[in-house]
Design a protein around this motif. Sequence first.
Motif, short mmCIF file in Angstrom:
data_model
loop_
_atom_site.label_atom_id
_atom_site.label_comp_id
_atom_site.label_asym_id
_atom_site.label_seq_id
_atom_site.Cartn_x
_atom_site.Cartn_y
_atom_site.Cartn_z
N ASP A 24 15.54 33.44 58.36
CA ASP A 24 15.52 33.77 59.77
C ASP A 24 15.96 32.55 60.60
OD1 ASP A 24 12.70 32.48 60.95
OD2 ASP A 24 12.67 32.97 58.81
N ASP A 25 16.37 32.85 61.82
CA ASP A 25 16.94 31.82 62.68
C ASP A 25 15.91 30.79 63.13
OD1 ASP A 25 19.15 33.38 62.41
OD2 ASP A 25 19.01 34.30 64.39
N GLU A 26 14.66 31.21 63.22
CA GLU A 26 13.64 30.30 63.74
C GLU A 26 13.48 29.07 62.85
OE1 GLU A 26 10.16 31.54 65.52
OE2 GLU A 26 10.80 33.60 65.90
N GLN A 27 13.59 29.29 61.55
CA GLN A 27 13.54 28.17 60.61
C GLN A 27 14.56 27.10 60.98
OE1 GLN A 27 14.12 29.02 56.43
NE2 GLN A 27 12.10 29.93 56.27
N VAL A 28 15.76 27.54 61.23
CA VAL A 28 16.83 26.60 61.55
C VAL A 28 16.57 25.94 62.89
CG1 VAL A 28 19.31 26.36 61.92
CG2 VAL A 28 18.46 27.98 60.21
N MET A 29 16.14 26.72 63.85
CA MET A 29 15.92 26.17 65.20
C MET A 29 14.81 25.12 65.17
SD MET A 29 16.74 29.11 67.95
CE MET A 29 15.86 30.56 67.42
N TYR A 30 13.82 25.34 64.31
CA TYR A 30 12.75 24.36 64.17
C TYR A 30 13.32 22.99 63.81
CZ TYR A 30 8.60 22.02 62.39
OH TYR A 30 7.59 21.12 62.18
N PHE A 31 14.23 22.97 62.87
CA PHE A 31 14.77 21.69 62.40
C PHE A 31 15.73 21.08 63.42
CE2 PHE A 31 13.59 23.75 58.33
CZ PHE A 31 12.62 22.83 57.96
N ILE A 32 16.32 21.91 64.24
CA ILE A 32 17.14 21.37 65.33
C ILE A 32 16.25 20.68 66.36
CG2 ILE A 32 18.75 21.95 67.19
CD1 ILE A 32 19.84 24.18 65.39
#
Lengths: 193, 193
Positions: A171-179
Amino acid sequence: MYEPNTLLDKATELFWQKGYQATSMRDIQQALDLRPGSLYSRFQGKSELFEKVIVHYAEQILARLEQTAQSEDGFEATGDMFRQELIKPAELRYQRQCLLLNALAQSSKLEDRAAQALEHAMAKMLQGFIGLAAALQEKSLISGEVAPAQVGQWLQIQFVGLRNAAYFANDDEQVMYFIDKLIIDLQSEWPAS
Amino acid sequence: MYEPNTLLDKATELFWQKGYQATSMRDIQQALDLRPGSLYSRFQGKSELFEKVIVHYAEQILARLEQTAQSEDGFEATGDMFRQELIKPAELRYQRQCLLLNALAQSSKLEDRAAQALEHAMAKMLQGFIGLAAALQEKSLISGEVAPAQVGQWLQIQFVGLRNAAYFANDDEQVMYFIDKLIIDLQSEWPAS
DNA sequence: CCCTTACTTGAACATTTGTTCAAATAGTTT
DNA sequence: AAACTATTTGAACAAATGTTCAAGTAAGGG
């Protein structure tokens, strides 16, 4: 007869999806309903075609980096750039990877001219990140004591690492967390070189 | 007749250097002075051979991660692990890249069985990083409020990004600088998920 | 010494791939 | 409409690659 850009766009898509070696000239011919000669009348061969694709691709990345550097709100724009580049719908999953890095993994089979174009494109991309770093320092958003080259290379490291993570993310939230973490770390301490 | 391990080590080296597709069965035969049949009497084919290579490779990475997790001095051991993995002499430059990531870039040409092994190996590697993250939290070296899975994945992101940087780095100090930064950022703030 | 088993050899096959080219077609100019 | 140029066609070639297999060789037990 296709517009040169239509042809290059389709070739880019295929190389991006499947990699250099796995994309055959026949694949490209089929995707565009072309016969061999028509393709070879526009490009000397696979190597030159791939070279054009690399240059085309690198230009787009670089443009986005420069645009980000010129933006008003530095962190917001930087985060947005990462999000735009990394968060793609499932049918465009292949775009979460980097065409240049994929090509790099198969560089042993690249002819000189394409290999050179690849190296050049990688250097250009790094320059783009360094420019972005310099812009952030210009705005006093991050420490001015670190060389922009260091920050720029660090940004590229994050970019490369995140691309792989995004490729596997559910899911996108995982990626956004690391950003978000990345933006924090931009502002955290930098070691003395 | 070669020891099975000699054979697998040599195959690993070749696949690591040149990638899956660019390494032909003939390359492997030549490197080991074998004839086709001898190779095919031990492995069903290229796909199975590569599968064995992947498993072999992943086991080594995982072992190193687990060893790091069990170490006393968490940060020191983590930094050392990164340094050992990323800093290699010029003649072993290919080892700065990750065999799994290289393979991933050409996964479209992998047969089901090898693709599955690759996916499994990637998941295993992530588990290793998560284990390391949990160990660091156990020692209260980093915030316990973040899920180990997040920290572990973040470590893997750094690992992947740094591999690419190390591959292009001219000198070791550049790479070590970013490893220092990584250790700092491990301890810096983590966003609320 | 022979027989059986296991492994090796080297030639061969089928497929895929990048690429070429003479003939046919389409497009443009006179 | 004719003449000339540019582009397209489709078959073909040469090289590389994964793989197979019958014949040859080595090893070991009786």
